[in-house]
Every structure is written in structure tokens, then in C-alpha cells.
Enzyme design. Structure first.
Site, PDB file in Angstrom:
ATOM      1  N   GLN A 102       0.982  -1.234   0.086  1.00 58.73           N
ATOM      2  CA  GLN A 102      -0.003  -0.085   0.118  1.00 58.73           C
ATOM      3  C   GLN A 102       0.988   1.153  -0.013  1.00 58.73           C
ATOM      4  O   GLN A 102       0.446   2.151  -0.668  1.00 58.73           O
ATOM      5  CB  GLN A 102      -0.774  -0.072   1.277  1.00 58.73           C
ATOM      6  N   CYS A 106       0.827   2.582  -3.352  1.00 54.01           N
ATOM      7  CA  CYS A 106      -0.083   3.527  -2.652  1.00 54.01           C
ATOM      8  C   CYS A 106      -1.745   3.666  -3.716  1.00 54.01           C
ATOM      9  O   CYS A 106      -1.701   4.184  -4.685  1.00 54.01           O
ATOM     10  CB  CYS A 106       0.408   4.897  -3.035  1.00 54.01           C
ATOM     11  N   CYS A 107      -2.486   2.852  -3.299  1.00 53.81           N
ATOM     12  CA  CYS A 107      -3.414   2.319  -3.961  1.00 53.81           C
ATOM     13  C   CYS A 107      -4.733   3.145  -4.223  1.00 53.81           C
ATOM     14  O   CYS A 107      -5.523   2.634  -4.939  1.00 53.81           O
ATOM     15  CB  CYS A 107      -3.967   1.031  -3.435  1.00 53.81           C
ATOM     16  N   GLY A 108      -4.827   4.466  -3.931  1.00 51.67           N
ATOM     17  CA  GLY A 108      -6.039   5.239  -3.948  1.00 51.67           C
ATOM     18  C   GLY A 108      -7.029   4.454  -3.131  1.00 51.67           C
ATOM     19  O   GLY A 108      -6.711   3.733  -2.337  1.00 51.67           O
TER      20      GLY A 108
ATOM     21  N   CYS B 107      -6.491   0.301   2.959  1.00 49.45           N
ATOM     22  CA  CYS B 107      -7.875   0.493   2.004  1.00 49.45           C
ATOM     23  C   CYS B 107      -8.154  -0.539   1.221  1.00 49.45           C
ATOM     24  O   CYS B 107      -9.166  -0.288   0.525  1.00 49.45           O
ATOM     25  CB  CYS B 107      -7.765   1.669   1.247  1.00 49.45           C
TER      26      CYS B 107
END
Lengths: 263, 263
Positions: A102, A106-108, B107
Site C-alpha cells: 500500500q 499507494c492504491c487510491g 484501504c
């Protein structure tokens, strides 16, 4: 194969053939579920109720964290608080590397419920006394549909647009519902368009995330061909946004702030 | 308001009224876009081509990282490599805290393209010589539709199911397309069902992420009422999965591995 009831019945304003009447609609729920693996927080998913254990296991499977049933030692669900703990037979090293992934990639925001804490707290009610004619809203949603060339060609995209009382100002199609909306809102910023007399149109569902995007952009009305979720309706109500769904042909349903729609 | 062509024309096998013929279909593209803010990687989004600058700005706006045009100093797009850099007038502290939020609340995968690197590398081709009759596939997609009670009531959910040549084995509805599929795949694991003679059915689009989920679960066939993306078709081809889309009434399109479908 039995399912729980995944919706609530709510009061709406129904507009059809130019006639307005109060009505009731079944609106689908959105519920956060936080998954812990061996007491380490893995993810918070927004989902429908029911099948929480299956969801958690399927999520871990899809993420490559488990392969089969033997790796699962125990599953505990606290349904009322939306919490679920999975204990595995041996440590799942990907739970930590999932976090690292992540960070790296950095996945949105995706389907996560981060916004239950962060986004909603930072959101201010939309300040606009602008009103929009119901007949104009229906005309514009028709224009959105007509303009969706890729959807007609492939059936594979969502469309979104920005409009005011003069017509459509920008329109985008994208494989992602969120992306289509972000492109429209980005267009508004890049072209220095004031939001308070504009409305956001989209072909797809209005989930809480879409509603929050509109809130961040100070858009006073969100109009969709499709259904909203309960949480989106609650947030629209709270943040002064008129939410209009199932806008098709000469009919639509107003879920919040009907004073912004001239019917 | 002009859009690029967001699709490619690909060869398919079209099945209709029991007749089979080779055909061509327009299939929507999926493209990764990595966004850097002041040279720090923010996110990789999977999107349609066009409106990349608008997407990046809208994404930052939706995340509460910028408020207006004055905060953007420069935007540079390398479209062929899917890279975009945004320079802001003053530091955006949320770019770092965005990462922290991802860590804290973690997330889920959402619309990100993490899998371009990690997931696909770990995926093995599905080993199954099982075949499925086209008429049975259509019967099962009809059963999925009939069983989607919440969709009929609210219009707001996706449905997914697992089936074999005897019938539907499990079915879930969820507001999230990914969640519905994860619940089905989780059910299979929790009930120790072998995947090699099963197929995955879903109401919604088959994006690359859905295809990868099927791959992780070793499911040899994916069947949808809706459209696939190009990337999903490419991955299905590569990993030995038959991908069947637009399955409605007595017609369907086979996009990969037609040898698994008895037509």
C-alpha cells in the site's frame, strides 16, 4: 443461498410525467467491515451485510494471502460493530507486506471506508441556494446518455459530466466510476469553474464515496441514472446536497434537499 | 468534450440461438496512470485514456489535497509511459499523510493497479480440462439474474455466484462488484469446494482485477452479463481462463479459451 435484506425503505419525492408526489423507495445499505488477521488490522471494506466471513476469506484469497481452508484456524465476527478477526494456522507474512505494498504503490481509495473517519470530518456543508428545473435535469441526463459513445460501443464504461442551467460543460467516460467523476471535477478546477451553480451527472451508482467527492468540490446537486446507497443519501442530507437518482426518460427520484429542484 | 477512442476491436466467438460464428467486438481498454506530487509517488490508478490531467487533479481534489487551481503550479504528462507529475505552489502535506492513512486504515485494493506488478507475477495458469455447455452457461446466468432480489428491489447491487454443471452452488449480492466475487470465492474455500470444475458468474464488468481473483482461486471459466476489458481478456488468455461476456437470453460472446465451452 439465502441473503439478508440489504436495503432500507426510505421516503423520497417521486417526479414523473411532470407530476410530483411523495413516495417510498428501497435503498441499498453500505456497511463498513474491518478485518484483522492475527490481531493485525488488514483492511476496512465497505460492503452489504451478510457473508462477512466469506468476504474476509475471499479477500485474503484474492490478495494471495491464503490458498485453502487448512490455513484458517478461527474466524470471529462482531457483526453489530463491523469487526472480524481471522486467526491463521501459521503467520501470514503478506499482512505486513500488504501494508508495504500500500505504501509503495499507494492504491487510491477504492472500496475502502477511510472516509468514515477522515473525509466526512473535514467536509463542510455546501453553500448554494441555486435551484435547478426538473425538466432541465432530465434533458441533461438524456444528453449524457447520448454522448456516451464508448458505452454504446463496448458496454464497458461509466460516464460523468458537469452541467449548469445552460447545458453540459464537460463530459468524460472511464472504465472507473470514480475516475469519470474525478475527471469531471478536475476539469472544473483546471478551468476555474465556480461550483455553486453546477451539478454533477453520472451514469453509475451514487455511493458514499461519490457523494463525498461532490462535497469536496462544493457541488450542490448530484444526478444519476442509477441508484444511490443509504449512506450516500444520509451524507447528502447532512451536507446540503440534493441527490437525484433513477433519472431516466421523464422520471426521477429525489432523495435529499428537494428544495433545490424546481418540480 | 471530445474523447479519445477508449476501446480496441478484438476477435471473439459469438454464440447466438445455438449458432456459433467468429466475430469482432469493441472492448474497452484499461490503462495504469501513476501520479507523482512534487516528485513523491501518490497513487497508481487504472483508467481509460484521455483526461489524465483532469483525473489527477480531480483525484487530489477528492482526497482533500488541493482546493483550487491556484495551488497547482505545473502538470507534466508522459502519456506513453502512463506517468504524470504535479507540482504544487506549496507543499501538500497530505501526500505523506495519505500514505499514513493507507497504513492506518489500510484501504483494500480498489481501483489501484498494484496487481500489474505483484499479482500477475505470482499467478499460475489454471490447470483444468473441464468443459461447460454453452446452453448450461446461459441457463445459469439466467438463474443469477432471477436470484438477484436486491437488485430488482433497489437497482443498487452487483451479484456473483459459483456454479458447476449441476447448478448454482452459492450466490451473493453486494454493493461492491469485488465484494460479491470475494464472498463467492470465500464461500468456496470455507466449504472446501475444488475449483477446477466450477465457474464464476457475475452481473458486472470483468476488469483485470476480477480476472485475477478468478486466477488466484484456480477457476477455469468466468461468465458475465456485462463487458470485459482488454486487459482482462489478455490475462484470461494468458492464464488459461475462458472469459465469456454479454451472456444474456440465448446469446453470449467468448473472448478467450473457447475450447472450454461446448457450443
Amino acid at each position: 443461498m439465502t441473503q439478508k435484506q440489504l436495503y432500507q425503505d426510505r421516503e423520497i419525492i417521486a417526479y414523473k410525467h411532470g407530476e410530483v408526489k411523495p413516495g417510498s423507495a428501497s435503498i441499498v445499505e453500505e456497511i463498513p467491515l474491518t478485518i484483522y488477521v492475527n490481531d493485525v488490522e488488514l483492511a476496512t471494506l465497505v460492503c452489504s451485510s451478510g457473508g462477512h466471513k466469506e468476504l474476509a476469506v475471499g479477500f485474503m484469497l484474492s490478495e494471495g494471502m491464503i490458498q485453502n481452508h487448512e490455513e484458517i484456524k478461527d474466524i470471529t465476527l462482531n457483526e453489530s460493530d463491523g469487526l472480524l478477526w481471522i486467526e491463521t494456522a501459521s503467520p501470514v507474512k503478506q499482512v505486513d507486506s500488504f501494508l508495504k505494498r500500500q505504501i509503495t504503490s499507494c492504491c487510491g481509495k477504492g472500496r475502502a471506508s477511510l472516509y468514515f473517519v477522515n473525509d466526512v470530518c473535514n467536509l463542510q456543508p455546501v453553500q448554494s441556494s441555486k435551484q435547478f428545473a426538473a425538466s432541465h435535469l432530465l434533458k441533461m441526463i438524456g444528453a449524457l446518455e447520448e454522448g456516451s459513445a464508448t458505452f454504446r460501443k463496448t458496454g464497458g464504461v461509466h460516464s460523468a459530466a458537469l452541467a449548469d442551467n445552460t447545458g453540459l460543460l464537460a463530459m468524460y467516460e472511464d472504465i472507473g466510476r470514480h475516475n469519470a467523476v474525478d475527471k469531471v471535477l478536475g476539469y472544473a478546477v483546471l478551468n476555474r469553474l465556480a461550483p455553486d451553480d453546477k451539478f454533477l451527472l453520472l451514469s453509475g451508482r451514487v455511493s458514499s464515496e461519490i457523494l463525498i467527492k461532490a462535497g469536496h468540490s462544493h457541488i450542490p446537486l448530484v444526478l444519476s441514472r442509477s441508484a444511490p446507497t443509504c449512506l450516500a443519501v444520509d451524507l447528502a442530507d447532512q451536507f446540503g446536497i440534493a441527490l437525484v437518482g433513477f433519472a431516466r426518460g421523464d422520471a426521477m427520484s429525489v432523495y435529499s434537499h428537494p428544495e433545490k429542484v424546481i418540480m
